[in-house]
Design a protein around this motif. Structure first.
Motif, short mmCIF file in Angstrom:
data_model
loop_
_atom_site.label_atom_id
_atom_site.label_comp_id
_atom_site.label_asym_id
_atom_site.label_seq_id
_atom_site.Cartn_x
_atom_site.Cartn_y
_atom_site.Cartn_z
N ILE B 356 -55.96 26.20 50.32
CA ILE B 356 -55.04 26.18 51.47
C ILE B 356 -53.63 25.89 50.96
O ILE B 356 -53.43 24.95 50.18
CB ILE B 356 -55.46 25.10 52.49
N LEU B 357 -52.68 26.68 51.40
CA LEU B 357 -51.28 26.48 51.00
C LEU B 357 -50.44 26.18 52.24
O LEU B 357 -50.74 26.67 53.33
CB LEU B 357 -50.73 27.73 50.31
N GLY B 358 -49.39 25.41 52.04
CA GLY B 358 -48.47 25.09 53.13
C GLY B 358 -47.04 25.36 52.71
O GLY B 358 -46.64 24.96 51.61
N LEU B 359 -46.30 26.04 53.55
CA LEU B 359 -44.88 26.30 53.26
C LEU B 359 -44.02 25.86 54.42
O LEU B 359 -44.39 26.04 55.59
CB LEU B 359 -44.63 27.79 53.02
N THR B 360 -42.87 25.28 54.11
CA THR B 360 -41.91 24.97 55.15
C THR B 360 -40.50 25.18 54.62
O THR B 360 -40.31 25.44 53.42
CB THR B 360 -42.07 23.55 55.71
N CYS B 361 -39.53 25.10 55.52
CA CYS B 361 -38.12 25.32 55.17
C CYS B 361 -37.32 24.08 55.53
O CYS B 361 -36.70 24.03 56.59
CB CYS B 361 -37.60 26.56 55.90
N ASP B 362 -37.36 23.10 54.67
CA ASP B 362 -36.59 21.87 54.84
C ASP B 362 -36.93 21.15 56.14
O ASP B 362 -36.07 20.48 56.71
CB ASP B 362 -35.08 22.18 54.77
N LEU B 363 -38.15 21.27 56.61
CA LEU B 363 -38.53 20.58 57.84
C LEU B 363 -39.90 19.92 57.70
O LEU B 363 -40.62 19.76 58.69
CB LEU B 363 -38.51 21.54 59.03
N GLU B 364 -40.23 19.55 56.49
CA GLU B 364 -41.55 18.97 56.22
C GLU B 364 -41.93 17.88 57.21
O GLU B 364 -43.03 17.89 57.77
CB GLU B 364 -41.55 18.39 54.80
N SER B 365 -41.04 16.93 57.43
CA SER B 365 -41.47 15.81 58.26
C SER B 365 -41.48 16.19 59.74
O SER B 365 -42.35 15.75 60.48
CB SER B 365 -40.63 14.56 57.96
N SER B 366 -40.57 17.06 60.17
CA SER B 366 -40.58 17.48 61.58
C SER B 366 -41.83 18.28 61.93
O SER B 366 -42.33 18.21 63.04
CB SER B 366 -39.36 18.34 61.90
N VAL B 367 -42.32 19.07 60.98
CA VAL B 367 -43.51 19.88 61.27
C VAL B 367 -44.78 19.20 60.78
O VAL B 367 -45.86 19.80 60.82
CB VAL B 367 -43.39 21.31 60.67
N LYS B 368 -44.62 17.96 60.33
CA LYS B 368 -45.76 17.10 60.00
C LYS B 368 -46.64 17.65 58.87
O LYS B 368 -47.87 17.62 58.94
CB LYS B 368 -46.62 16.86 61.26
N MET B 369 -45.98 18.13 57.84
CA MET B 369 -46.74 18.60 56.69
C MET B 369 -46.83 17.54 55.59
O MET B 369 -47.35 17.81 54.51
CB MET B 369 -46.09 19.87 56.13
N GLY B 370 -46.32 16.35 55.89
CA GLY B 370 -46.30 15.30 54.87
C GLY B 370 -47.69 14.93 54.37
O GLY B 370 -47.90 14.72 53.17
N GLY B 371 -48.65 14.83 55.28
CA GLY B 371 -50.01 14.46 54.89
C GLY B 371 -50.62 15.51 53.97
O GLY B 371 -51.23 15.19 52.94
N PHE B 372 -50.41 16.75 54.33
CA PHE B 372 -50.91 17.85 53.50
C PHE B 372 -50.30 17.79 52.10
O PHE B 372 -51.00 17.90 51.09
CB PHE B 372 -50.57 19.19 54.18
N LYS B 373 -49.00 17.59 52.06
CA LYS B 373 -48.30 17.53 50.77
C LYS B 373 -48.84 16.41 49.89
O LYS B 373 -48.99 16.57 48.68
CB LYS B 373 -46.81 17.32 51.04
N LYS B 374 -49.13 15.29 50.53
CA LYS B 374 -49.61 14.13 49.78
C LYS B 374 -50.96 14.45 49.12
O LYS B 374 -51.19 14.11 47.97
CB LYS B 374 -49.75 12.95 50.75
N ILE B 375 -51.81 15.10 49.88
CA ILE B 375 -53.15 15.42 49.37
C ILE B 375 -53.08 16.55 48.34
O ILE B 375 -53.79 16.52 47.34
CB ILE B 375 -54.08 15.81 50.54
N SER B 376 -52.25 17.53 48.60
CA SER B 376 -52.20 18.74 47.76
C SER B 376 -50.78 19.06 47.35
O SER B 376 -50.25 20.10 47.73
CB SER B 376 -52.71 19.94 48.57
N PRO B 377 -50.14 18.22 46.54
CA PRO B 377 -48.74 18.50 46.23
C PRO B 377 -48.52 19.89 45.63
O PRO B 377 -47.52 20.55 45.92
CB PRO B 377 -48.35 17.39 45.25
N SER B 378 -49.45 20.36 44.83
CA SER B 378 -49.23 21.65 44.16
C SER B 378 -49.46 22.82 45.11
O SER B 378 -49.15 23.96 44.79
CB SER B 378 -50.14 21.78 42.95
N ALA B 379 -50.01 22.54 46.28
CA ALA B 379 -50.24 23.61 47.26
C ALA B 379 -49.17 23.63 48.34
O ALA B 379 -49.22 24.44 49.25
CB ALA B 379 -51.62 23.43 47.91
N PHE B 380 -48.20 22.73 48.20
CA PHE B 380 -47.14 22.62 49.19
C PHE B 380 -45.85 23.22 48.63
O PHE B 380 -45.46 22.91 47.51
CB PHE B 380 -46.92 21.15 49.56
N PHE B 381 -45.20 24.05 49.42
CA PHE B 381 -44.02 24.76 48.94
C PHE B 381 -42.82 24.49 49.84
O PHE B 381 -42.66 25.13 50.87
CB PHE B 381 -44.30 26.26 48.86
#
Lengths: 648, 648
Positions: B356-381
């Motif tokens: 699973i990959l996650g992408l955002t445009c400078d809105l990580e915390s507004s779109v609540k992708m922080g948890g995903f990033k923490k678990i899978s930093p290399s899958a977060f863009f």
């Protein structure tokens, strides 16, 4: 009010002190406004503040006459720093501070979360990053076209340098010689996601230099450095004075409040009350003011609504209509090109500033702007394959007292730049978008070039009028009509040659006696068994279907809806009386005119038998005629559908 | 078939001769295909041809297995050179030449006017310039994520370097270490409008260097130079081997046909028959072949339709639902973030490539992708403020066997990148766009941030499913559902906290027994006087209206339409039986669900009393609650509207 004289060597001690005092007053307003609103962007407001103060101190702006035509323009591209901008506008007397502090971010007030041109002193709504520089380019070019000597200052964020549209704008500014354009970049090195070098590594200075701009690096909180950098640009003491200049100003996010400095948290968050009080104290103000204002805000009634900021008027002479005889075989594009050229002939006079401008994106000959260019080379803007920028710059130009035509293929004029058009719409521009290659009528270019969603997309912009001519004669009528019509207007057409739509006596239907009226449809044929409703390229297919039916003794009406918006309600109510209705369109059937008509009838409680013929989705490459046939849009199937409906 | 070995010093004489011979055969096909079709782009096809021949000779591609997972990818970003690409694919045995020559640009055939991924050997539909490099970035990153050693070759036009999206892609490629990405730019210095330095002056090399790429300049018709440049990159003998490389290849438009060379006319126009014959003669072929093929084409039946090219499958384990109790006060965004994090926990396992990959445009915390990033930093863009690129790269990644979530605000995920999504759609991607900050529910950011047109826009993409959850529980159900659902899907939500939607017994409506089914709506309450139809943020407002009516003794139904598309036809037909229908939506009323329902009823000849409550256009800044009230979307007005309808 601080007025700084760029003929002086440097700022005086008194001026420096005045700026520092003003900084504190503005910082106070920033803190108060955001904390009272409970949201907003104080961090960047503070990092841009020193520059804002100097720019407004230098620029030729008059708070008493904020829309004077010969003003300098100050465009804030990173619109979220509205608290900073409004604070400085208060400082310079554009409006009193109370309504700003009481109404910031409240429903009905002009003091929105992102800067809006409805506020005196603000030129352009921004907030979707990357568009402000394009708007500034439009203003700078407009100033030059009018022979004025004003400048455009564009303040930008550093994060927004990542947007691709920015480099498009930079190149355009060089091509069109915008030496009156000065960009200041608030280089605080932080964006919402933190350190910009981590969010998206970018060598901003190198990128700007690669586009042949001048770059000056300064400390963006050192008033003297800001002043001298601006002085250098205004006095043409830069390396390439014929090109625009960017001032890369190193700043500190949250500048001036010790605990806010360099903390990205305060990019987009207001201080809580306790911290706001601490900040006010640091600035030398009474923190209790916050409580007083908070109380006051509770019962405050909105007093500062959006202020008018209409496009400057332009007086256009309308040429005589061109009538294409019934035998003519040409395309609507050529009729557009001819009408545009005739408009230019009459209005863009030698030795005077042009009144009509034309922009395209590497499609001059396809969109038939060649004639216009020949007559008015200096009014024609080949903007390269840079649609995002071109859409925005066209919008800005249209607000400056020019009649502006932006022409490219449908997929580029609508699909690619919808959000730029949305911002134009919010900015109340008066742009005429004339788009060719609509629907499946794009030659054999294939689905990437098929704009089968133009109505579905444009219906989302409340102010955009939508006109789709049925043949070259109606095209000529519509183009001449919109030349005097205010507001944003879309006119669309296909690529192919189409027969002239005729009356039953075989003379042109849209002849010299025809008058195009928005919100009125054309009853091309009358018959009472049903109505075929159509528009654009499909009109002559529908007319062929009408003939098939007539030959079978089935008399139906044919209604051509060139004015899609305003929607021809009366004609459609009239159509509903015939009960059997077939809508025929070269458009995705789910989102086109048929869907709109169905919805209209349901809401008006007109209960009819309705059948929609349109495209079921993107098609393959192929000749339009083949593709229409595959989609059931051939005359035989249109006639058959109507016949079945009548007999059902 | 030519195979070139990059371990050799240079090309042998025989190889050079083989390439020259192949060039002529391919040039013949280019001339024949375009002249037979009567349209197309021969000029650029010829200027790119030498490079195409060497790339396919070096790349690890297998014409017998053109979709092998461990293939090198060849992306053609300037899709109009399809005649060149198809000619070379014939040469390399991907398909026989006859169907190409007979079917180029014909309805129903895969051989479209711009390259399409439905043709074996083609990776991505292009034609709208500037998107191909983004797609190539997605493929290059996918290869790296899977631990493969393949390369991505991206061939681009020089004109398209003007598109802003290109520099966004370049930066992304550097940030994410795409040393396996090689761009070749066909630098023929001509675009449709003529000399590129006149259409839009641009220092291509300097711009690329400013983004830290390697640049190699070569003669793009010198096979040995092309070979050695590619060898240098593949052997990591460039200055910054950790960064991508661009090969700036000086070429000649119309190369190889004397009278076509350097004439921009042949960019987008086929040779007329007489000139085509002259060209064939120059190339050493019998010109009469044209007549023979022309005859043959007349009766040719399309034999080569679009070939399947589905996204690679991805096996996802679905976590248990999270049930938010009736007392919970949270927003759908957080429920999305939690569900995404739980999905990552179960599927992105340490030491294995992420699924699973996650992408955002400078809105990580507004779109609540922080948890995903923490678990899978290399899958977060974190992709910066570069939405155009991010939309395209997300689409490309989703085709490569990953479950890809792209999240940002509505105005950026839809309005700004509609055309990128349209191309994703044409490319049959499997992207999950999860967007927050929809409608007026964006905090107090104002109209530039109000995405009040998301349905109106997305309805234009036939394949996109659209799901709008009503509360955090339904969000959790939907996110877990789409994790296993193929295709492109949009899920949207507002910014605010919303109450949990409950049954009449006050337990959560969307509990562990609820099953989300596409095309089915939720009868939240039943009553037979009428139906309130709603979705998303408005559901709890409508529920309050239901209570007001109930307290007055008026029993109506409340239908929540989370599955906007597929459209819940059966539930709406059921709703039509209740006659009085009010649709309530935080969306522009002209283009939202209400309009769709009205149209549906009209076409199904279900004659009801229907009233639509929604937004009349962009609003000012303000709290959502205030803005809803101003728009008549408060519970009191919803109830009143229904009551009036019943009593009418």
């Amino acid at each position: 009010m601080i007025r700084l004289d760029i003929n002086k060597e440097d700022l005086s001690k008194e001026e420096l002190q005045a700026l520092e005092d003003a900084f504190k007053r503005c910082a106070r307003r920033i803190i108060l406004a955001t904390t009272l609103a409970g949201s907003g962007h104080p961090g960047g407001s503070l990092s841009s503040l020193s520059m804002l103060l100097v720019i407004y101190g230098i620029a030729k702006v008059d708070p008493k006459n904020p829309r004077a035509e010969n003003r300098d323009r100050i465009v804030i591209s990173h619109g979220h720093i509205s608290p900073g901008v409004y604070s400085v506008l208060c400082e310079y007397g554009f409006f009193p501070e109370e309504p700003f502090l009481m109404e910031f971010r409240r429903a009905g007030s002009a003091f929105a979360g992102h800067v809006e041109q409805a506020v005196p002193g603000v030129e352009w709504n921004t907030g979707n990053l990357g568009q402000g520089l394009s708007a500034a380019c439009g203003m700078a070019k407009a100033i030059k076209l009018k022979g004025l000597n004003n400048k455009v200052f564009c303040l930008m964020g550093d994060g927004e340098q990542q947007k691709g549209q920015v480099i498009e704008a930079r190149r355009w500014a060089v091509k069109f010689g915008l030496d009156n354009l000065i960009v200041l970049i608030d280089y605080n090195k932080l964006q919402i996601g933190g350190d910009i070098s981590k969010v998206m590594p970018q060598k901003i200075k190198e990128e700007i230099l690669a586009t042949a701009w001048n770059v000056i690096e300064i400390d963006g909180h050192n008033y003297s450095e800001i002043f001298k950098a601006l002085k250098k640009v205004l006095n043409k003491e830069v390396e390439s004075p014929e090109n625009p200049t960017a001032i890369l100003a190193h700043t500190t996010m949250g500048k001036g409040i010790s605990f806010m400095e360099n903390d990205p948290k305060w990019h987009g968050m207001a201080l809580p009350e306790d911290l706001a009080k601490k900040a006010l104290e640091e600035l030398g103000f009474d923190p209790k003011e916050l409580d007083i204002l908070k109380e006051k805000r509770k019962n405050w009634i909105i007093s500062f609504p959006h202020q008018p900021h209409d496009p400057l008027p332009v007086k256009i002479e309308i040429p005589e209509p061109t009538i294409y005889s019934s035998e003519t075989k040409t395309d609507c594009r050529s009729a557009y090109g001819n009408a545009l050229a005739k408009l230019a002939e009459k209005n863009n006079l030698p030795g005077k500033p042009p009144k009509i401008l034309g922009l395209t994106c590497d499609l001059e000959s396809s969109v038939k702007m060649g004639g216009f260019k020949k007559i008015s080379p200096s009014a024609f803007f080949e903007s390269g394959i840079q649609e995002h920028h071109t859409a925005s710059v066209s919008g800005a130009l249209s607000k400056e007292g020019f009649l502006v035509f932006f022409s490219t293929f449908g997929v580029f004029a609508i699909d690619e730049v919808y959000n730029q058009m949305r911002l134009n719409s919010l900015n109340k521009t008066a742009l005429k978008v004339v788009s060719t290659h609509l629907g499946a009528d794009v030659g054999e270019d294939g689905p990437t070039h098929q704009c089968i969603d133009y109505l579905g997309i444009l219906f989302n912009l409340p102010d955009f009028e939508i006109y789709i001519p049925a043949d070259p004669n109606q095209t000529d009528h519509i183009i001449r009509f919109i030349a005097k019509r205010p507001g944003n207007i879309f006119v669309g057409m296909g690529r192919s040659k189409v027969p002239i739509i005729t009356k039953e006596d075989n003379t042109p239907y849209f002849d010299e006696n025809y008058k195009f009226v928005p919100g009125k449809a054309d009853w091309i044929r009358k018959g009472n068994k049903g109505v075929i409703i159509t528009y654009g390229t499909m009109c002559h297919y529908a007319l062929s279907a009408w003939e098939i039916l007539k030959n079978k003794g089935i008399e139906v009406s044919l209604l051509n809806v060139a004015s899609i918006k305003p929607f021809p309600e009366d004609d459609l109510l009239e159509a509903s009386k015939f009960k059997n209705i077939v809508v025929v369109e070269d458009h995705y059937v789910e989102t086109g005119l048929g869907n709109k008509i169905a919805s209209f009838f349901a809401l008006k409680e007109k209960f009819v038998k309705l059948k929609l013929l349109g495209l079921k989705g993107p098609l393959s490459s192929g000749s339009p005629k083949e593709l229409f046939k595959l989609s059931g849009l051939n005359p035989e199937n249109i006639a058959k559908t109507m016949e079945e409906l009548i007999n059902a």
